[in-house]
Design a protein around this motif. Structure first.
Motif, short mmCIF file in Angstrom:
data_model
loop_
_atom_site.label_atom_id
_atom_site.label_comp_id
_atom_site.label_asym_id
_atom_site.label_seq_id
_atom_site.Cartn_x
_atom_site.Cartn_y
_atom_site.Cartn_z
N ARG A 72 0.83 -1.19 0.00
CA ARG A 72 0.00 0.00 0.00
C ARG A 72 0.87 1.25 0.00
NH1 ARG A 72 -3.12 -2.72 -1.89
NH2 ARG A 72 -5.27 -3.21 -1.26
N PHE A 79 -0.97 4.70 4.41
CA PHE A 79 -2.14 3.83 4.41
C PHE A 79 -2.34 3.17 5.77
CE2 PHE A 79 -4.32 -0.19 3.63
CZ PHE A 79 -5.37 0.21 2.84
N GLY A 80 -1.23 2.79 6.42
CA GLY A 80 -1.33 2.15 7.72
C GLY A 80 -1.43 0.64 7.61
N ARG A 110 -3.96 -2.13 7.86
CA ARG A 110 -5.38 -2.46 7.88
C ARG A 110 -5.52 -3.97 7.69
NH1 ARG A 110 -8.04 2.44 4.24
NH2 ARG A 110 -6.74 4.13 5.12
N CYS A 111 -5.43 -4.68 8.77
CA CYS A 111 -5.46 -6.13 8.77
C CYS A 111 -5.85 -6.60 10.17
CB CYS A 111 -4.12 -6.72 8.35
SG CYS A 111 -2.71 -6.02 9.23
N GLN A 112 -6.03 -7.91 10.32
CA GLN A 112 -6.42 -8.42 11.62
C GLN A 112 -5.27 -8.33 12.61
OE1 GLN A 112 -6.21 -12.72 12.26
NE2 GLN A 112 -6.78 -12.92 10.11
N HIS A 113 -5.57 -8.51 13.89
CA HIS A 113 -4.60 -8.18 14.94
C HIS A 113 -3.36 -9.06 14.89
CE1 HIS A 113 -6.76 -11.58 16.69
NE2 HIS A 113 -5.76 -11.71 17.54
N PHE A 148 -1.27 -7.68 12.19
CA PHE A 148 -0.86 -6.35 12.64
C PHE A 148 0.36 -6.43 13.55
CE2 PHE A 148 -0.93 -2.98 15.80
CZ PHE A 148 -1.13 -1.84 15.03
N ASP A 186 2.83 0.08 6.15
CA ASP A 186 1.71 0.20 5.21
C ASP A 186 1.43 -1.18 4.63
OD1 ASP A 186 1.61 3.09 5.41
OD2 ASP A 186 3.46 3.09 4.26
N ALA A 206 -2.03 -4.15 3.67
CA ALA A 206 -3.40 -4.64 3.70
C ALA A 206 -3.36 -6.15 3.56
CB ALA A 206 -4.22 -4.02 2.57
N LYS A 208 -5.84 -10.01 3.55
CA LYS A 208 -7.10 -10.73 3.47
C LYS A 208 -6.88 -12.17 3.93
CE LYS A 208 -9.19 -8.14 -0.35
NZ LYS A 208 -9.75 -8.26 -1.73
#
Length: 436
Positions: free
Chosen positions: A362, A366-367, A369-372, A375, A385, A387, A389
């Motif tokens: 990303r 963006f940071g 952005r995913c599950q813990h 993360f 950054d 993402a 799934k």
């Protein structure tokens, strides 16, 4: 957006008009579209348009000092440049510095420090023990140095041998037969004197006589340090392992003592790592004696700068099991490729059992952005950054292992360039919008 296309009816044979959605078509290759490609910020510049060429004399003019983007040269620096470069080269240097934009240089001139960076610069201020020899002599080099002849070398060797014999306090040989017998036997102090003479004898002759061995430059790699039996060697101090006075208050029970001895890390480095238990639950093993309960722990460890490892342990005590899992994670840390030290290279997938993970790069800001679970792993590895799934099973243990597998199987641009026979710059232009 829809378009109308005439279609012939199968029954009546007449043409009718029907609508269908317009599908975006593109070729199956990795090149970016024209609107996505980066346009050059500066158009092509010619020397004639920049007023650098005089049409009459066809000579390059020195630009105005006020237009320079770099610090002006002093008179001493200009004199030093004149000794090394011709006047035409000096004019070219000044013109080049005046044409470079400092802001563009700061934005594009980025030196990569990640795993894919190339060693463009060599730090000559540090000595590498395998390749470089310690600098023992800082004086000038004798221009008249030459290799010794056989006669000069034998005389110098005999002189060093006699000096080694006097240091060993050996009685000199009384006859020539005794001297030859010592050379043939080479036992005890004779062998030590012989080795010292070989280690100290010079090989080059200078203007004022033989050049000492320490003053002779050598192209060979340094050998192991030589120590002789009769030299006074300091006794090694044995440190007691059971000394409670030397115990660090941050680790009073000595949990990391074995890890420090095996890896050579310090306690400060170990405590700086980002270590966390991600999975912890109770498991039961069915045996003929009954059910035996134990604790399972899965930990992740990273230095926050491109290294990540996972470790798992099983035991009866929760605290001991978690400590073993953390130590296993620290011991198994491996480098993780990072693009611009903030995200991953492209998109990667990992699969362990029924758990599938897809990681996607990303843009900046963006940071995560995913599950813990992902993360915590990304934060420990220094990825900012990202993402992710997880479309199928979300088993915690398999998700962590699949994520670790995906991070390790990234294809960095160096591998793509070698596989396609292209330069690294071309690959970076295709995949990463021209940022070089």
């Amino acid at each position: 957006m829809s378009v109308f296309r005439p279609v012939r009816c199968l029954f009546s044979g007449s043409s009718i008009r029907c609508s269908r959605p317009r599908v975006r078509c593109r070729n199956f290759h990795t090149s970016l579209n024209l609107y996505e490609q980066r346009r050059p910020q500066f158009p092509g510049a010619k020397a004639s348009k920049m007023d650098l060429i005089d049409q009459e004399s066809s000579e390059m003019e020195i630009p105005d000092p006020e237009d320079k983007n770099f610090k002006e040269y002093t008179s001493e620096e200009l004199e030093a440049l004149e000794k090394r470069y011709t006047p035409g080269q000096i004019k070219a240097i000044l013109a080049g510095e005046a044409a470079i934009d400092v802001e563009d240089l700061e934005r594009r001139g980025v030196i990569r420090t990640d795993i894919g960076g190339l060693p463009y610069f060599d730090d000559l201020s540090k000595l590498r023990p395998v390749v470089d020899r310690d600098q023992l002599y800082e004086g000038p080099i004798d221009p008249n140095a030459r290799r010794m002849t056989d006669k000069e070398f034998s005389d110098a060797w005999q002189k060093e041998y006699d000096q080694a014999v006097r240091e060993a306090e050996m009685p000199p040989p009384k006859t020539e037969e005794e001297a030859e017998d010592r050379k043939e036997r080479l036992t005890g102090s004779d062998r030590i004197a012989w080795m010292k003479a070989d280690d100290r004898v010079p090989h080059y002759m200078g203007t004022n006589g033989p050049i000492p061995r320490a003053h002779t430059p050598s192209m060979l790699a340094p050998g192991l340090p030589r120590t002789f039996l009769n030299d006074e060697q300091p006794k090694a101090q044995v440190k007691k392992e059971d000394d409670e006075d030397d115990a660090d208050p941050r680790d009073p029970e000595g949990v990391y003592n074995r890890l420090i001895k095996q890896t050579g890390l310090t306690l400060d480095q170990i405590l700086e790592y980002k270590v966390k238990i991600l999975v912890q639950h109770r498991v039961v093993n069915q045996t003929r004696l009954g059910k035996i309960a134990s604790v399972y722990c899965l930990a992740v460890a990273g230095n926050g700068n491109g290294r990540l490892g996972i470790g798992e342990a099983k035991g009866q005590e929760t605290e001991e099991t978690s400590s073993n899992a953390k130590i296993a994670a620290i011991r198994s840390m491996q480098p993780i490729p990072r693009y611009e030290e903030r995200t991953i290279f492209g998109e990667v997938e990992g699969k362990v059992s029924a758990a599938e993970v897809k990681l996607m790069c990303r843009p900046p800001g963006f940071g995560l952005r995913c599950q813990h679970l992902i993360f915590e792993m990304a934060r420990a590895a220094g990825i900012h950054d990202l993402a992710a799934k997880v479309p199928r099973s979300r088993n915690k243990m398999n998700t962590v292992k699949a994520t670790y597998q995906a991070l390790l199987k990234q294809r960095i641009p160096d591998e793509i360039a070698r596989g396609r026979g292209k330069k690294l710059v071309d690959v970076r232009k295709v995949y990463y919008a021209g940022r070089v």
